[in-house]
Design an enzyme around this catalytic site. Structure first.
Site, PDB file in Angstrom:
ATOM      1  N   HIS A 135       0.857  -1.192   0.000  1.00  0.00           N
ATOM      2  CA  HIS A 135       0.000   0.000   0.000  1.00  0.00           C
ATOM      3  C   HIS A 135       0.891   1.240   0.000  1.00  0.00           C
ATOM      4  O   HIS A 135       2.117   1.111   0.101  1.00  0.00           O
ATOM      5  CB  HIS A 135      -0.875  -0.007   1.268  1.00  0.00           C
ATOM      6  CG  HIS A 135      -0.050   0.040   2.516  1.00  0.00           C
ATOM      7  ND1 HIS A 135       0.380  -1.092   3.168  1.00  0.00           N
ATOM      8  CD2 HIS A 135       0.485   1.080   3.204  1.00  0.00           C
ATOM      9  CE1 HIS A 135       1.129  -0.751   4.208  1.00  0.00           C
ATOM     10  NE2 HIS A 135       1.206   0.573   4.250  1.00  0.00           N
ATOM     11  N   HIS A 179       6.064   6.918  -1.176  1.00  0.00           N
ATOM     12  CA  HIS A 179       6.774   5.685  -1.549  1.00  0.00           C
ATOM     13  C   HIS A 179       5.907   4.483  -1.203  1.00  0.00           C
ATOM     14  O   HIS A 179       5.024   4.577  -0.341  1.00  0.00           O
ATOM     15  CB  HIS A 179       8.112   5.590  -0.803  1.00  0.00           C
ATOM     16  CG  HIS A 179       7.935   5.415   0.671  1.00  0.00           C
ATOM     17  ND1 HIS A 179       7.748   6.477   1.531  1.00  0.00           N
ATOM     18  CD2 HIS A 179       7.844   4.300   1.434  1.00  0.00           C
ATOM     19  CE1 HIS A 179       7.574   6.015   2.762  1.00  0.00           C
ATOM     20  NE2 HIS A 179       7.624   4.704   2.739  1.00  0.00           N
TER      21      HIS A 179
HETATM   22  O1  3AM Z   1       4.450   1.905   4.052  1.00  0.00           O
HETATM   23  P1  3AM Z   1       5.570   2.355   4.921  1.00  0.00           P
HETATM   24  O2  3AM Z   1       6.669   1.366   5.050  1.00  0.00           O
HETATM   25  O3  3AM Z   1       6.040   3.727   4.656  1.00  0.00           O
HETATM   26  O4  3AM Z   1       6.711   1.378   8.057  1.00  0.00           O
HETATM   27  C1  3AM Z   1       5.347   1.268   8.359  1.00  0.00           C
HETATM   28  C2  3AM Z   1       4.481   1.428   7.152  1.00  0.00           C
HETATM   29  O5  3AM Z   1       4.936   2.493   6.366  1.00  0.00           O
HETATM   30  C3  3AM Z   1       4.903   2.477   9.147  1.00  0.00           C
HETATM   31  O6  3AM Z   1       3.507   2.482   9.000  1.00  0.00           O
HETATM   32  C4  3AM Z   1       3.162   1.881   7.763  1.00  0.00           C
HETATM   33  C5  3AM Z   1       2.115   0.843   7.941  1.00  0.00           C
HETATM   34  O7  3AM Z   1       2.568  -0.134   8.835  1.00  0.00           O
HETATM   35  N1  3AM Z   1       5.293   2.411  10.535  1.00  0.00           N
HETATM   36  C6  3AM Z   1       5.283   1.334  11.332  1.00  0.00           C
HETATM   37  N2  3AM Z   1       5.740   1.677  12.542  1.00  0.00           N
HETATM   38  C7  3AM Z   1       6.040   2.985  12.507  1.00  0.00           C
HETATM   39  C8  3AM Z   1       6.530   3.926  13.445  1.00  0.00           C
HETATM   40  N3  3AM Z   1       6.804   3.560  14.706  1.00  0.00           N
HETATM   41  C9  3AM Z   1       5.755   3.464  11.208  1.00  0.00           C
HETATM   42  N4  3AM Z   1       5.946   4.738  10.848  1.00  0.00           N
HETATM   43  C10 3AM Z   1       6.421   5.572  11.790  1.00  0.00           C
HETATM   44  N5  3AM Z   1       6.704   5.198  13.046  1.00  0.00           N
END
Ligand code: 3AM
Length: 194
Positions: A48, A136
């Site tokens: 996603h 991204h």
């Molecule tokens: O799609 P991306 O990878 O940008 O990395 C996790 C993912 O983003 C991010 O939330 C999205 C859905 O899981 N994510 C998970 N833990 C996180 C955190 N502690 C986080 N983003 C920021 N802080």
């Protein structure tokens, strides 16, 4: 004391991708897998584009987000974005996250959408991200921090040209972390109706 009053759900707001895009990205993962070992690839159905990670959210706040979600997108017209090249955070040599980017002009629209979401969430106490939003799509996470990848390993990966994703709505997701990986479940969505 535990109980429903203290219950929280890990959640985030994102753009769901069409099955066909997820399938193309799965092909990219398979291509990369041959050259880069030791990556936890995101399950194709889970791929996603995150607009805002919310973390653990209490049920009453989650309810408010569900109710307010349509207001976050009321200034945004439906649009498409085109997938671009593969990249990595924080650097291609020592990547932690492998992602697919979006073409530059579309990424501005996505930044606007993310900014509207962030603005909408502000009254509920969610802080603005310190880092600027970078559109991204995460396709993999590196298990070991010791890996050094030659930059060409990532830059040589081809994304089929002209892969377009229409953005017609945003979705509030619940994320349950399990030893087998996260399980994402859509809780609510808001269509872009302008
Ligand atoms: O799609 P991306 O990878 O940008 O990395 C996790 C993912 O983003 C991010 O939330 C999205 C859905 O899981 N994510 C998970 N833990 C996180 C955190 N502690 C986080 N983003 C920021 N802080």
């Amino acid at each position: 004391m535990t109980g429903i009053m203290n219950e929280t759900l890990r959640s985030f707001i994102a753009i769901e991708l069409d099955k066909s895009i997820q399938t193309h990205l799965h092909d990219v993962q398979e291509d990369m897998q041959r050259h880069i070992p030791d990556i936890r690839w995101v399950k194709p159905g889970n791929i996603h584009l995150t607009l805002k990670f919310l973390g653990e959210v209490s049920l009453p706040i989650l309810q408010s987000i569900k109710e307010q979600l349509p207001s976050y997108v009321e200034k945004i017209r439906p649009f498409d974005f085109t997938l671009d090249t593969v990249g990595a955070f924080p650097r291609t040599k020592h990547p932690r996250v492998i992602w697919v980017g979006v073409s530059k002009d579309n990424s501005l629209l996505l930044s606007e959408l993310a900014a509207e979401v962030e603005q909408g969430l502000k009254p509920l106490g969610f802080k603005k991200e310190k880092r600027p939003f970078t559109a991204h799509i995460t396709i993999g996470r590196v298990r070991s921090t010791n890996h050094i990848f030659p930059a060409e390993t990532i830059s040589r990966v081809q994304i089929p040209p002209g892969l377009k994703q229409p953005v017609k709505m945003i979705t509030l997701f619940k994320s349950t972390l399990t030893p087998q990986g996260p399980i994402y479940e859509a809780l609510s969505n808001a269509p872009l109706t302008l």
